[in-house]
Design a protein around this motif. Structure first.
Motif, short mmCIF file in Angstrom:
data_model
loop_
_atom_site.label_atom_id
_atom_site.label_comp_id
_atom_site.label_asym_id
_atom_site.label_seq_id
_atom_site.Cartn_x
_atom_site.Cartn_y
_atom_site.Cartn_z
N ALA A 146 16.21 4.10 -9.09
CA ALA A 146 15.01 3.67 -9.81
C ALA A 146 14.03 3.00 -8.85
N ILE A 147 14.54 2.20 -7.92
CA ILE A 147 13.68 1.55 -6.92
C ILE A 147 13.04 2.60 -6.01
N VAL A 148 13.82 3.57 -5.57
CA VAL A 148 13.30 4.64 -4.71
C VAL A 148 12.22 5.42 -5.44
N ASN A 149 12.46 5.74 -6.70
CA ASN A 149 11.46 6.47 -7.48
C ASN A 149 10.15 5.68 -7.59
N THR A 150 10.27 4.38 -7.82
CA THR A 150 9.09 3.53 -7.91
C THR A 150 8.32 3.51 -6.59
N ILE A 151 9.03 3.38 -5.49
CA ILE A 151 8.39 3.35 -4.17
C ILE A 151 7.73 4.69 -3.85
N GLU A 152 8.39 5.79 -4.19
CA GLU A 152 7.80 7.10 -3.96
C GLU A 152 6.51 7.27 -4.77
N THR A 153 6.51 6.78 -6.00
CA THR A 153 5.31 6.84 -6.83
C THR A 153 4.20 6.01 -6.21
N GLN A 154 4.55 4.83 -5.71
CA GLN A 154 3.55 3.97 -5.06
C GLN A 154 3.00 4.64 -3.80
N ALA A 155 3.85 5.31 -3.05
CA ALA A 155 3.41 5.99 -1.83
C ALA A 155 2.42 7.10 -2.16
N VAL A 156 2.69 7.85 -3.23
CA VAL A 156 1.77 8.91 -3.65
C VAL A 156 0.45 8.28 -4.07
N ASN A 157 0.51 7.16 -4.79
CA ASN A 157 -0.72 6.47 -5.21
C ASN A 157 -1.51 6.00 -3.99
N VAL A 158 -0.85 5.49 -2.98
CA VAL A 158 -1.53 5.03 -1.76
C VAL A 158 -2.17 6.22 -1.06
N GLN A 159 -1.46 7.32 -0.95
CA GLN A 159 -2.02 8.52 -0.31
C GLN A 159 -3.26 9.01 -1.06
N SER A 160 -3.20 9.02 -2.37
CA SER A 160 -4.36 9.43 -3.18
C SER A 160 -5.53 8.48 -2.96
N PHE A 161 -5.24 7.19 -2.93
CA PHE A 161 -6.28 6.20 -2.70
C PHE A 161 -6.92 6.39 -1.33
N LEU A 162 -6.11 6.58 -0.30
CA LEU A 162 -6.64 6.77 1.05
C LEU A 162 -7.49 8.04 1.15
N LYS A 163 -7.10 9.06 0.45
CA LYS A 163 -7.86 10.32 0.44
C LYS A 163 -9.25 10.08 -0.14
N ILE A 164 -9.31 9.33 -1.24
CA ILE A 164 -10.59 9.02 -1.87
C ILE A 164 -11.44 8.15 -0.95
N VAL A 165 -10.81 7.14 -0.32
CA VAL A 165 -11.53 6.25 0.60
C VAL A 165 -12.10 7.06 1.75
N ARG A 166 -11.34 7.96 2.33
CA ARG A 166 -11.82 8.79 3.44
C ARG A 166 -12.99 9.66 3.02
N LYS A 167 -12.91 10.16 1.80
CA LYS A 167 -13.96 11.04 1.29
C LYS A 167 -15.30 10.31 1.26
N TYR A 168 -15.29 9.04 0.85
CA TYR A 168 -16.55 8.31 0.72
C TYR A 168 -16.94 7.53 2.00
N THR A 169 -16.01 7.37 2.92
CA THR A 169 -16.33 6.61 4.13
C THR A 169 -16.44 7.49 5.36
N ALA A 170 -16.10 8.74 5.25
CA ALA A 170 -16.17 9.64 6.42
C ALA A 170 -17.63 9.91 6.75
N PRO A 171 -17.94 9.95 8.06
CA PRO A 171 -19.31 10.27 8.44
C PRO A 171 -19.64 11.71 8.06
N THR A 172 -20.84 11.90 7.61
CA THR A 172 -21.25 13.24 7.22
C THR A 172 -22.21 13.87 8.18
#
Length: 113
Positions: free
Chosen positions: A87-113
């Motif tokens: 259950a702990i591993v599942n929670t951490i994996e879910t959090q890791a996916v959430n972090v990756q999604s968040f970083l993807k969004i941040v890169r999208k709006y902060t990347a130089p165009t």
């Protein structure tokens, strides 16, 4: 006709369908592990043969198959720990996916165009 046999024990009436103390149970287990039969054990302990059969049946069967009751309890605890850890591993994996999604969004709006 069914009835209980009551014995006087320490000034109290105690039904002869259960162990009187933990020491009684441990003594019975040691006698069993020492090779005594269920009919011999009551002669030493004063507990009825029915108590020996009823209360020790699980431990006796486990001993016959080389599995102690203690090992069974440890196995159950390990299974529970494994479920909790999964259950702990599942929670951490879910959090890791959430972090990756968040970083993807941040890169999208902060990347130089």
């Amino acid at each position: 006709m069914c009835g209980l046999i009551f014995l006087s024990f320490g000034g109290e009436d105690v039904a002869d369908y259960d162990f009187k103390t933990l020491e009684d149970r441990q003594k019975i287990e040691k006698l069993w592990e020492g090779g005594r039969t269920p009919k011999e054990i009551p002669e030493t302990t004063g507990v009825s043969v029915h108590v020996v059969y009823a209360k020790s049946q699980k431990e006796m069967a486990a001993a016959q198959y080389g599995i102690s009751h203690k090992k069974q309890l440890q196995q159950e605890e390990l299974k529970q720990s494994a479920k909790e850890l999964q259950a702990i591993v599942n929670t951490i994996e879910t959090q890791a996916v959430n972090v990756q999604s968040f970083l993807k969004i941040v890169r999208k709006y902060t990347a130089p165009t």
